[in-house]
Design a protein around this motif. Structure first.
Motif, PDB file in Angstrom:
ATOM      1  N   SER A  65       0.832  -1.193   0.000  1.00  0.00           N
ATOM      2  CA  SER A  65       0.000   0.000   0.000  1.00  0.00           C
ATOM      3  C   SER A  65       0.868   1.245   0.000  1.00  0.00           C
ATOM      4  O   SER A  65       1.986   1.261   0.511  1.00  0.00           O
ATOM      5  N   LEU A  66       0.341   2.259  -0.626  1.00  0.00           N
ATOM      6  CA  LEU A  66       1.049   3.529  -0.732  1.00  0.00           C
ATOM      7  C   LEU A  66       0.207   4.583  -0.048  1.00  0.00           C
ATOM      8  O   LEU A  66      -0.967   4.757  -0.353  1.00  0.00           O
ATOM      9  N   LYS A  67       0.836   5.259   0.908  1.00  0.00           N
ATOM     10  CA  LYS A  67       0.129   6.339   1.569  1.00  0.00           C
ATOM     11  C   LYS A  67       0.741   7.643   1.087  1.00  0.00           C
ATOM     12  O   LYS A  67       1.915   7.916   1.317  1.00  0.00           O
ATOM     13  N   ALA A  68      -0.044   8.400   0.358  1.00  0.00           N
ATOM     14  CA  ALA A  68       0.459   9.645  -0.220  1.00  0.00           C
ATOM     15  C   ALA A  68      -0.723  10.577  -0.423  1.00  0.00           C
ATOM     16  O   ALA A  68      -1.865  10.124  -0.507  1.00  0.00           O
ATOM     17  N   PRO A  69      -0.475  11.868  -0.512  1.00  0.00           N
ATOM     18  CA  PRO A  69      -1.593  12.785  -0.743  1.00  0.00           C
ATOM     19  C   PRO A  69      -2.160  12.606  -2.149  1.00  0.00           C
ATOM     20  O   PRO A  69      -1.435  12.221  -3.062  1.00  0.00           O
ATOM     21  N   LEU A  70      -3.458  12.859  -2.330  1.00  0.00           N
ATOM     22  CA  LEU A  70      -4.047  12.795  -3.674  1.00  0.00           C
ATOM     23  C   LEU A  70      -3.573  13.985  -4.476  1.00  0.00           C
ATOM     24  O   LEU A  70      -3.392  13.934  -5.675  1.00  0.00           O
ATOM     25  N   GLN A  71      -3.388  15.072  -3.778  1.00  0.00           N
ATOM     26  CA  GLN A  71      -2.949  16.286  -4.433  1.00  0.00           C
ATOM     27  C   GLN A  71      -1.821  16.908  -3.624  1.00  0.00           C
ATOM     28  O   GLN A  71      -1.941  17.091  -2.420  1.00  0.00           O
ATOM     29  N   ALA A  72      -0.715  17.205  -4.293  1.00  0.00           N
ATOM     30  CA  ALA A  72       0.412  17.809  -3.601  1.00  0.00           C
ATOM     31  C   ALA A  72       0.471  19.282  -3.981  1.00  0.00           C
ATOM     32  O   ALA A  72       0.440  19.624  -5.156  1.00  0.00           O
ATOM     33  N   GLU A  73       0.516  20.121  -2.975  1.00  0.00           N
ATOM     34  CA  GLU A  73       0.569  21.556  -3.270  1.00  0.00           C
ATOM     35  C   GLU A  73       1.949  21.945  -3.765  1.00  0.00           C
ATOM     36  O   GLU A  73       2.112  22.830  -4.586  1.00  0.00           O
ATOM     37  N   ASN A  74       2.944  21.288  -3.233  1.00  0.00           N
ATOM     38  CA  ASN A  74       4.303  21.628  -3.582  1.00  0.00           C
ATOM     39  C   ASN A  74       5.014  20.373  -4.083  1.00  0.00           C
ATOM     40  O   ASN A  74       5.267  19.451  -3.332  1.00  0.00           O
ATOM     41  N   GLY A  75       5.320  20.365  -5.379  1.00  0.00           N
ATOM     42  CA  GLY A  75       5.940  19.193  -5.978  1.00  0.00           C
ATOM     43  C   GLY A  75       7.350  18.925  -5.478  1.00  0.00           C
ATOM     44  O   GLY A  75       7.888  17.852  -5.693  1.00  0.00           O
ATOM     45  N   ALA A  76       7.949  19.905  -4.804  1.00  0.00           N
ATOM     46  CA  ALA A  76       9.317  19.718  -4.329  1.00  0.00           C
ATOM     47  C   ALA A  76       9.360  18.828  -3.095  1.00  0.00           C
ATOM     48  O   ALA A  76      10.393  18.256  -2.774  1.00  0.00           O
ATOM     49  N   VAL A  77       8.257  18.737  -2.387  1.00  0.00           N
ATOM     50  CA  VAL A  77       8.217  17.918  -1.177  1.00  0.00           C
ATOM     51  C   VAL A  77       6.897  17.155  -1.149  1.00  0.00           C
ATOM     52  O   VAL A  77       5.878  17.691  -0.777  1.00  0.00           O
ATOM     53  N   VAL A  78       6.933  15.927  -1.614  1.00  0.00           N
ATOM     54  CA  VAL A  78       5.734  15.094  -1.576  1.00  0.00           C
ATOM     55  C   VAL A  78       6.014  13.898  -0.661  1.00  0.00           C
ATOM     56  O   VAL A  78       6.858  13.065  -0.987  1.00  0.00           O
ATOM     57  N   PRO A  79       5.351  13.853   0.491  1.00  0.00           N
ATOM     58  CA  PRO A  79       5.619  12.729   1.393  1.00  0.00           C
ATOM     59  C   PRO A  79       4.939  11.452   0.900  1.00  0.00           C
ATOM     60  O   PRO A  79       3.756  11.472   0.566  1.00  0.00           O
ATOM     61  N   ILE A  80       5.678  10.397   0.817  1.00  0.00           N
ATOM     62  CA  ILE A  80       5.089   9.115   0.439  1.00  0.00           C
ATOM     63  C   ILE A  80       5.518   8.052   1.447  1.00  0.00           C
ATOM     64  O   ILE A  80       6.569   8.159   2.071  1.00  0.00           O
ATOM     65  N   LYS A  81       4.678   7.054   1.600  1.00  0.00           N
ATOM     66  CA  LYS A  81       4.982   5.989   2.547  1.00  0.00           C
ATOM     67  C   LYS A  81       4.530   4.671   1.933  1.00  0.00           C
ATOM     68  O   LYS A  81       3.374   4.533   1.560  1.00  0.00           O
TER      69      LYS A  81
END
Lengths: 156, 104
Positions: A65-81
């Motif tokens: 499973s991937l936990k990540a935002p559906l929409q990232a406001e800032n492409g420079a920092v996208v947290p993924i798990k």
């Protein structure tokens, strides 16, 4: 999506068979290896998978499973798990399909019960599917999620 | 200059979550200096190794696609109180740093 992966997989598999037949194939990467240079850089996904996992035969699985935002406001920092309930995890790889260098980061597991979770903050140039691969017991499992990016973060 | 911080959190499923924050610019090599117009050379962490009581348990491979000041975390199922966790990284310019902590 599935068809695409299947096609990619079969093409890669056939080239693999040819390479193996010609004795060109080097053994799978040694554990605790150096930085996998051949996976990073502007390479297509299948090539990066081949370089990092030693195979590009992939099955979609609910156990990754991937936990990540559906929409990232800032492409420079996208947290993924990336999380997995699979046992005997050997390695984990993250690929941002539309980034200039798709293979973003990976984790190589050597023991100690590591591998159930891996998280990082990644850069994304534009809205793109993010594919997570987990190799466990010799097989590669994957899951994917599209992350929308409003402002890109790949510089340039 | 370099500073690396580590946080160890007990996990609900047993074992611990190890979270590492490394201070690093993670330059892609594609960005240009706005004043001079020259390219800023690539500068990024390549590998980050996690060790439990001196034995390597995992290695994270990073590239230019990882954000500046990487925050990396992994789960260790076999760690217990009193264990020592060491993390060390090396970048493409040969710089390195490490941090060590005992599991409480």
């Amino acid at each position: 999506m599935k068809r695409r992966i299947f096609l990619k997989g079969s093409v890669a598999a056939s080239t693999l068979a040819v390479a193996a037949g010609a004795g060109l194939l080097s053994p799978t990467r040694v554990l605790a290896a150096a930085w996998p240079e051949s996976a990073f850089g502007p390479r297509p996904e299948a090539e990066a998978l081949e370089a990092f996992f030693g195979s590009s035969d992939v099955v979609e699985s609910d156990e990754v499973s991937l936990k990540a935002p559906l929409q990232a406001e800032n492409g420079a920092v996208v947290p993924i798990k990336v999380m997995t309930s699979l046992a005997n995890v050997e390695s984990i790889g993250v690929i941002v399909v539309k980034n200039p260098a798709p293979f973003t980061t990976g984790l190589e597991v050597m023991g100690g019960g590591a591998g159930a979770m891996y998280s990082a903050r990644i850069k994304m140039g534009q809205t793109s599917p993010v594919n997570c691969y987990v190799k466990a017991g010799g097989k590669i499992y994957m899951t994917s999620q599209e992350i929308k990016v409003t402002v890109g973060g790949c510089g340039g | 200059m370099a500073s690396t911080k580590m946080k160890i959190k007990k996990s609900a499923e047993g074992g611990h979550d190890v979270m590492v924050l490394a201070k690093h610019p993670m330059e892609t090599g594609l960005r240009k200096d706005k004043k001079t117009g020259e390219k800023i050379p690539a500068h990024f962490i390549k590998t980050m190794e996690f060790a439990l009581n001196g034995t390597a348990v995992a290695q994270a491979d990073l590239g230019t696609g990882v954000s500046a000041n990487p925050l990396i975390s992994i789960h260790l199922a076999n760690s217990k109180s009193g264990d020592t966790i060491t993390v060390s990284w090396v970048d493409n310019m040969g710089e390195s740093d490490s941090a060590e902590k005992t599991v409480s």
